[in-house]
Design a protein around this motif. Structure first.
Motif, PDB file in Angstrom:
ATOM      1  N   UNK A 342       0.836  -1.205   0.000  1.00 15.14           N
ATOM      2  CA  UNK A 342       0.000   0.000   0.000  1.00 15.14           C
ATOM      3  C   UNK A 342       0.872   1.258   0.000  1.00 15.14           C
ATOM      4  N   UNK A 343       1.978   1.205   0.762  1.00 13.25           N
ATOM      5  CA  UNK A 343       2.897   2.342   0.795  1.00 13.25           C
ATOM      6  C   UNK A 343       3.550   2.563  -0.566  1.00 13.25           C
ATOM      7  N   UNK A 344       3.865   1.489  -1.273  1.00 17.04           N
ATOM      8  CA  UNK A 344       4.456   1.607  -2.613  1.00 17.04           C
ATOM      9  C   UNK A 344       3.503   2.333  -3.551  1.00 17.04           C
ATOM     10  N   UNK A 345       2.208   2.028  -3.451  1.00 18.56           N
ATOM     11  CA  UNK A 345       1.218   2.753  -4.247  1.00 18.56           C
ATOM     12  C   UNK A 345       1.250   4.240  -3.890  1.00 18.56           C
ATOM     13  N   UNK A 346       1.381   4.540  -2.591  1.00 17.51           N
ATOM     14  CA  UNK A 346       1.470   5.932  -2.164  1.00 17.51           C
ATOM     15  C   UNK A 346       2.703   6.632  -2.710  1.00 17.51           C
ATOM     16  N   UNK A 347       3.834   5.917  -2.738  1.00 19.79           N
ATOM     17  CA  UNK A 347       5.065   6.494  -3.292  1.00 19.79           C
ATOM     18  C   UNK A 347       4.900   6.776  -4.778  1.00 19.79           C
ATOM     19  N   UNK A 348       4.255   5.863  -5.485  1.00 22.09           N
ATOM     20  CA  UNK A 348       3.941   6.100  -6.899  1.00 22.09           C
ATOM     21  C   UNK A 348       3.061   7.334  -7.065  1.00 22.09           C
ATOM     22  N   UNK A 349       2.063   7.452  -6.199  1.00 24.73           N
ATOM     23  CA  UNK A 349       1.150   8.588  -6.280  1.00 24.73           C
ATOM     24  C   UNK A 349       1.885   9.899  -6.035  1.00 24.73           C
ATOM     25  N   UNK A 350       2.782   9.900  -5.056  1.00 25.36           N
ATOM     26  CA  UNK A 350       3.582  11.102  -4.790  1.00 25.36           C
ATOM     27  C   UNK A 350       4.459  11.448  -5.979  1.00 25.36           C
ATOM     28  N   UNK A 351       5.065  10.425  -6.602  1.00 23.43           N
ATOM     29  CA  UNK A 351       5.928  10.671  -7.755  1.00 23.43           C
ATOM     30  C   UNK A 351       5.142  11.194  -8.951  1.00 23.43           C
ATOM     31  N   UNK A 352       3.863  10.797  -9.043  1.00 24.89           N
ATOM     32  CA  UNK A 352       3.032  11.321 -10.131  1.00 24.89           C
ATOM     33  C   UNK A 352       2.944  12.838 -10.039  1.00 24.89           C
ATOM     34  N   UNK A 353       2.883  13.366  -8.804  1.00 23.61           N
ATOM     35  CA  UNK A 353       2.830  14.824  -8.628  1.00 23.61           C
ATOM     36  C   UNK A 353       4.219  15.448  -8.712  1.00 23.61           C
ATOM     37  N   UNK A 354       5.143  14.921  -7.910  1.00 19.63           N
ATOM     38  CA  UNK A 354       6.501  15.467  -7.867  1.00 19.63           C
ATOM     39  C   UNK A 354       7.502  14.315  -7.952  1.00 19.63           C
ATOM     40  N   UNK A 355       8.292  14.226  -9.034  1.00 20.50           N
ATOM     41  CA  UNK A 355       8.615  15.327  -9.952  1.00 20.50           C
ATOM     42  C   UNK A 355       7.832  15.359 -11.255  1.00 20.50           C
ATOM     43  N   UNK A 356       7.006  14.320 -11.537  1.00 20.56           N
ATOM     44  CA  UNK A 356       6.479  14.195 -12.898  1.00 20.56           C
ATOM     45  C   UNK A 356       5.506  15.312 -13.269  1.00 20.56           C
ATOM     46  N   UNK A 357       4.417  15.478 -12.478  1.00 21.67           N
ATOM     47  CA  UNK A 357       3.374  16.433 -12.847  1.00 21.67           C
ATOM     48  C   UNK A 357       3.900  17.868 -12.870  1.00 21.67           C
ATOM     49  N   UNK A 358       4.619  18.258 -11.843  1.00 21.86           N
ATOM     50  CA  UNK A 358       5.022  19.664 -11.736  1.00 21.86           C
ATOM     51  C   UNK A 358       6.082  20.053 -12.763  1.00 21.86           C
ATOM     52  N   UNK A 359       6.779  19.063 -13.338  1.00 24.46           N
ATOM     53  CA  UNK A 359       7.767  19.383 -14.367  1.00 24.46           C
ATOM     54  C   UNK A 359       7.237  19.163 -15.779  1.00 24.46           C
ATOM     55  N   UNK A 360       6.106  18.474 -15.922  1.00 24.64           N
ATOM     56  CA  UNK A 360       5.588  18.151 -17.255  1.00 24.64           C
ATOM     57  C   UNK A 360       4.301  18.888 -17.597  1.00 24.64           C
ATOM     58  N   UNK A 361       3.391  19.029 -16.640  1.00 27.43           N
ATOM     59  CA  UNK A 361       2.085  19.635 -16.923  1.00 27.43           C
ATOM     60  C   UNK A 361       2.151  21.108 -16.539  1.00 27.43           C
ATOM     61  N   UNK A 362       2.591  21.923 -17.493  1.00 26.19           N
ATOM     62  CA  UNK A 362       2.820  23.350 -17.245  1.00 26.19           C
ATOM     63  C   UNK A 362       1.750  24.230 -17.846  1.00 26.19           C
ATOM     64  N   UNK A 363       0.883  23.666 -18.671  1.00 24.88           N
ATOM     65  CA  UNK A 363      -0.152  24.449 -19.347  1.00 24.88           C
ATOM     66  C   UNK A 363      -1.323  23.525 -19.680  1.00 24.88           C
ATOM     67  N   UNK A 364      -2.513  24.081 -19.979  1.00 22.98           N
ATOM     68  CA  UNK A 364      -3.662  23.235 -20.333  1.00 22.98           C
ATOM     69  C   UNK A 364      -3.392  22.291 -21.492  1.00 22.98           C
TER      70      UNK A 364
END
Length: 401
Positions: A342-364
């Protein structure tokens, strides 16, 4: 009849090894986005498509590799190769996944030093691809590993703490804590039977690998004092970096910088340029060692540095796997693994936001491209390499709008 059977057997083994090489090389050419994204690519290719391992066993292997120092995604790939085709299968799985980025980075070292590719549109598109891949992995693993409110809560708390408290050891401490919670919470729960992982390695070989891991870690710095020049200091520096890193490729950077910049092997500007190039290639971030080795001592330096930084990962996963079946079938260990998974899923979820989302999704328009890639992957079942190519093209088009 016996002679025919004997003649067929080696061919069958060769076919399995070639299959491992084919699949791992395809992953090595298309797995962008860092170690967490790699687990998503592995899950899609090895588990969803080829079913080389069941979901629970894959999750347990990921949990094991999160505990071990070194590049977790590479260790998962090596483990799958070993389970599929023995020790040679593990080596081939690593070669296929690793060599494409090593070759690319050595070429960067020789031919493209000083070029600024960090802002290229196709690289931004590859970051968006990683968002879709990790979201897909979270969807699949979340359904299997967090089916009730207790495990969902563990996953969300782990994700939240991971994002707020970002240190080299926070991930390890969170996994240990989740394991303790799982051990306590599911101590009286009837655990379903765990499939047996076919690990074709004897415990004797495993013990030798563990002794070798610790022996090299202790003796290499001592030998370096007597042989301060040649290949040994380079091997020692990169072996230590690969042995003492928890948390994936990005965490190895400060260790590598301390080993190569103050000693004059690589200057700071070339170090940073190489790290930028590493973000642009697929495969494990530890292949940055190939670039640094090439800068320090050409092709031989690249080979020594790459072998040294990945050797601990080999020794540890081979040293632990033969004992893993008996451990994971223990009811107490299974309870702990429920919390850890369950924690591994949480780590994946965190990685989806940082660093992936905040460095990739910069505009609509970035979100729109990520949504299209996600639909292609999840609902249209498009092969990952097509999704990667589409993301690169889409990123190029978006950058020109």
């Amino acid at each position: 009849m016996e002679s025919n059977k004997a003649a067929v057997q080696p061919k069958s083994k060769l076919r399995v090894l070639l299959e491992v090489l084919e699949v791992s090389t395809k992953l090595g050419l298309t797995s962008f986005g860092g170690p967490i994204a790699h687990l998503g690519y592995f899950h899609d290719e090895y588990i969803r498509r080829r079913k080389w391992m069941d979901e629970r066993s894959y999750a347990d292997l990921v949990a094991l590799c999160q505990f071990l120092p070194g590049p977790a995604s590479s260790q998962v790939g090596i483990g799958i190769g070993v389970i599929r085709a023995g020790l040679l299968g593990g080596l081939i799985a690593w070669l296929g996944f690793t060599l494409p980025s090593v070759i690319a980075l050595v070429l960067f070292a020789f031919l493209l030093k000083g070029f600024d590719i960090g802002g290229a549109g196709w690289i931004h598109g590859l970051k968006i691809v990683a968002v879709a891949i990790v979201a897909h992995a979270i969807l699949g693993m979340g359904q299997k590993l967090t089916p009730d409110r207790h495990r969902v809560t563990i996953a969300i708390i782990t994700a939240s703490v991971t994002l707020i408290w970002q240190t080299a050891f926070s991930q390890v401490l969170l996994i240990v804590t989740a394991g303790i919670i799982g051990l306590w919470m599911y101590r009286k729960t009837a655990i379903p039977e765990v499939p047996n992982l076919p690990v074709p390695i004897s415990r004797g070989i495993a013990v030798i690998c563990l002794v070798l891991f610790f022996g090299l870690l202790i003796t290499l710095p001592l030998l370096r004092q007597f042989f301060p020049s040649g290949w040994l200091p380079l091997f020692d520096s990169f072996y230590r970096a690969g042995s003492l890193v928890f948390g994936g490729g990005h965490v190895v950077l400060p260790l590598l910088e301390r080993e190569v910049v103050p000693t004059g092997l690589v200057n700071r500007e070339d170090f940073l340029a190489g790290y930028g190039a590493t973000q642009a290639v697929p495969g494990p971030l530890f292949t940055f060692a190939g670039y640094l080795g090439a800068m320090a001592n050409g092709i031989s330096g690249a080979l020594i540095a790459t072998a040294a930084i990945f050797l601990p990962a080999f020794l540890l996963i081979i040293g632990v796997l033969p004992f893993w079946n008996s451990l994971r079938k223990n009811p107490k260990v299974q309870g702990a693994l429920i919390g850890i998974n369950a924690a591994v899923v949480g780590i994946l979820l965190a990685a989806l936001y940082n660093p992936l989302w905040i460095t990739a999704i910069l505009a609509p328009v970035d979100f729109a491209l990520a949504a299209i890639l996600f639909i292609m992957l999840v609902f249209w079942k498009v092969p990952p390499w097509v999704v990667v190519l589409s993301g690169a093209i889409g990123g190029t088009l978006v950058s020109n709008l």
